[in-house]
Design an enzyme around this catalytic site. Structure first.
Site, PDB file in Angstrom:
ATOM      1  N   GLN A  97       0.835  -1.195   0.000  1.00 56.95           N
ATOM      2  CA  GLN A  97       0.000   0.000   0.000  1.00 56.95           C
ATOM      3  C   GLN A  97       0.872   1.249   0.000  1.00 56.95           C
ATOM      4  O   GLN A  97       1.866   1.328   0.723  1.00 56.95           O
ATOM      5  CB  GLN A  97      -0.905  -0.008   1.232  1.00 56.95           C
ATOM      6  CG  GLN A  97      -1.955   1.079   1.232  1.00 56.95           C
ATOM      7  CD  GLN A  97      -2.903   0.966   2.404  1.00 56.95           C
ATOM      8  OE1 GLN A  97      -2.996  -0.076   3.044  1.00 56.95           O
ATOM      9  NE2 GLN A  97      -3.617   2.041   2.694  1.00 56.95           N
ATOM     10  N   SER A 182       4.519  -6.021   2.825  1.00 54.39           N
ATOM     11  CA  SER A 182       3.267  -5.996   3.582  1.00 54.39           C
ATOM     12  C   SER A 182       2.146  -6.626   2.767  1.00 54.39           C
ATOM     13  O   SER A 182       2.108  -7.833   2.589  1.00 54.39           O
ATOM     14  CB  SER A 182       2.943  -4.560   4.002  1.00 54.39           C
ATOM     15  OG  SER A 182       1.904  -4.529   4.934  1.00 54.39           O
ATOM     16  N   HIS A 295       0.915  -2.284  11.514  1.00 54.07           N
ATOM     17  CA  HIS A 295       2.028  -3.127  11.970  1.00 54.07           C
ATOM     18  C   HIS A 295       2.428  -2.843  13.419  1.00 54.07           C
ATOM     19  O   HIS A 295       3.613  -2.849  13.775  1.00 54.07           O
ATOM     20  CB  HIS A 295       3.222  -3.004  11.014  1.00 54.07           C
ATOM     21  CG  HIS A 295       2.909  -3.480   9.633  1.00 54.07           C
ATOM     22  ND1 HIS A 295       2.669  -4.810   9.355  1.00 54.07           N
ATOM     23  CD2 HIS A 295       2.751  -2.810   8.471  1.00 54.07           C
ATOM     24  CE1 HIS A 295       2.380  -4.936   8.063  1.00 54.07           C
ATOM     25  NE2 HIS A 295       2.414  -3.744   7.514  1.00 54.07           N
ATOM     26  N   GLN A 344       0.991 -10.717  10.777  1.00 55.63           N
ATOM     27  CA  GLN A 344       1.680  -9.706   9.976  1.00 55.63           C
ATOM     28  C   GLN A 344       1.194  -8.295  10.243  1.00 55.63           C
ATOM     29  O   GLN A 344       1.982  -7.346  10.278  1.00 55.63           O
ATOM     30  CB  GLN A 344       1.521 -10.047   8.491  1.00 55.63           C
ATOM     31  CG  GLN A 344       2.408  -9.260   7.555  1.00 55.63           C
ATOM     32  CD  GLN A 344       1.702  -8.936   6.257  1.00 55.63           C
ATOM     33  OE1 GLN A 344       0.636  -8.350   6.254  1.00 55.63           O
ATOM     34  NE2 GLN A 344       2.316  -9.338   5.148  1.00 55.63           N
TER      35      GLN A 344
END
Length: 393
Positions: A97, A182, A295, A344
């Site tokens: 992203q 990610s 995160h 994650q």
């Protein structure tokens, strides 16, 4: 240089089967000798949940895959350490992203198989994804719930654009490792055959929605720290945390590349980081245009939703190593992959370690597939001599 830096900063925000499953008999035949690499053609695609894409066979005996297939079932048993001693030569890397930009996906309309991905995406998402990708508006494309599916689909469409290029099929068949930043990890897993294109998109859709909801539940933010090494950034975070309550603590969320690390946390904590950065000799700070503290533990509410969705999704052992963002290691066991993907969203992204490990293991050629050119910039910052090519859609 400033333009490259700006694009690199954007990608500190998070992200992200194209492969027809071989029959059980075919799997049993190849189990002891080779892996199959993807041919993501849609020619024989069915509309069923388990349908995915065709394979182009390639002998990769050095990967020494071994699996047991239960008769009459689709279950496989593999050792999670199957790829532990992987030796990469050619890599596909997928963006996360922040890589999105209005106009992406335009080229995909010229290739039937790529365009078909967007049509399938429309059925799953319930809106015209390609129209938003090509025409915007930017504010809509930049939203977490849309940008994540958009990048996932566009990145896989880029594979199809590469396939029709002269020598493209040979490049695809030469890939022996893949990873993504990610969100891009989901794209990499789809490319490696761990799940179908459709199932991957459903997971990405839910991931974006769950992360947005978690961000809406608390005041949080992300900021890029430019010009400091990771140790200095950690010291900056420690100093900021001494001045805020537990709810506003901050941490390094993305180890992107030398001199560029993203910090996530409570809004007050991020403001303190920004205020103190200059005294730690940071060159600059850039507040990221993301929904919240990705995160970190701020995303904990998203974990249970992801766990439930992953539990209901058929995940297979990837045919080639897929490097995890959580620990910068490849995993082969489907149950481990599910746990890793759930973790994650709350774990720091270990992208710098991933890049350094790939290069130290002898990686010779790399391809960034999808919107943007940030991953190429990261590789060049780690090793200026790295061979890299961008394949956009």
């Amino acid at each position: 240089m400033r333009s490259l830096l700006h694009r690199t900063i954007l990608l500190t925000s998070p992200s992200h089967s194209l492969i027809r499953r071989t029959s059980l008999s075919a799997m049993a035949t190849t189990a002891s000798s080779s892996l199959l690499l993807p041919s993501i053609s849609l020619n024989n695609l069915s509309s069923s949940k388990n349908a995915s894409f065709g394979f182009a066979a390639k002998n990769l005996s050095r990967s020494r895959i071994s699996m047991s297939v239960s008769a009459g079932s689709q279950s496989t048993t593999v050792h999670d350490s199957l790829f532990a001693d992987y030796k990469p030569t050619s890599a596909f890397l997928f963006p996360g992203q922040g890589a999105q930009a209005v106009g992406m996906g335009k080229e995909a309309q010229s290739v039937g198989a790529a365009g078909e991905l967007y049509k399938k995406a429309n059925d799953i998402l319930g809106y015209d994804l390609l129209d938003i990708c090509v025409n915007g508006p930017k504010e809509k494309l930049d939203s977490t719930v849309i940008s994540q599916p958009a990048i996932y689909v566009t990145s896989l469409a880029a594979v199809e654009l590469l396939r029709v290029r002269e020598g493209g099929e040979q490049i695809i068949n030469s890939v022996d490792v893949t990873c993504g930043l990610s969100l891009g990890e989901y794209t990499a897993l789809a490319f490696a055959g761990a799940f179908s294109f459709e199932d991957g998109l459903k997971l990405v859709k839910l991931r974006g929605e769950a992360m947005q909801a978690a961000a809406d539940a608390a005041k949080s933010a992300m900021v890029s720290i430019i010009g400091l090494d990771s140790e200095k950034v950690q010291q900056l975070c420690d100093a900021a945390n001494q001045e805020v309550d537990e709810a506003d603590k901050v941490q390094i969320a993305n180890y992107l590349c030398p001199g560029n690390y993203a910090v996530s946390g409570g809004l007050k904590g991020i403001e303190v980081v920004e205020a103190k950065a200059k005294s730690f000799k940071a060159r600059m700070t850039v507040r990221l245009a993301v929904a919240g503290a990705f995160h970190t533990s701020f995303m904990e509410p998203a974990v249970s939703r992801l766990e439930a969705a992953l539990a209901a999704t058929e995940i297979r052992s990837p045919r080639i190593p897929v490097i995890s963002n959580v620990d910068a290691q490849p995993h082969a066991d489907p149950d481990t992959i599910k746990k890793i993907l759930a973790r994650q969203v709350t774990s720091p992204v270990q992208w710098e370690t991933t890049v350094k490990t790939l290069l130290s293991k002898g990686l010779k050629s790399s391809y960034e597939l999808g919107p943007g050119k940030v991953i190429a910039g990261i590789f060049k910052r780690v090793d200026k001599s790295a061979s890299f090519e961008n394949i956009s859609a």
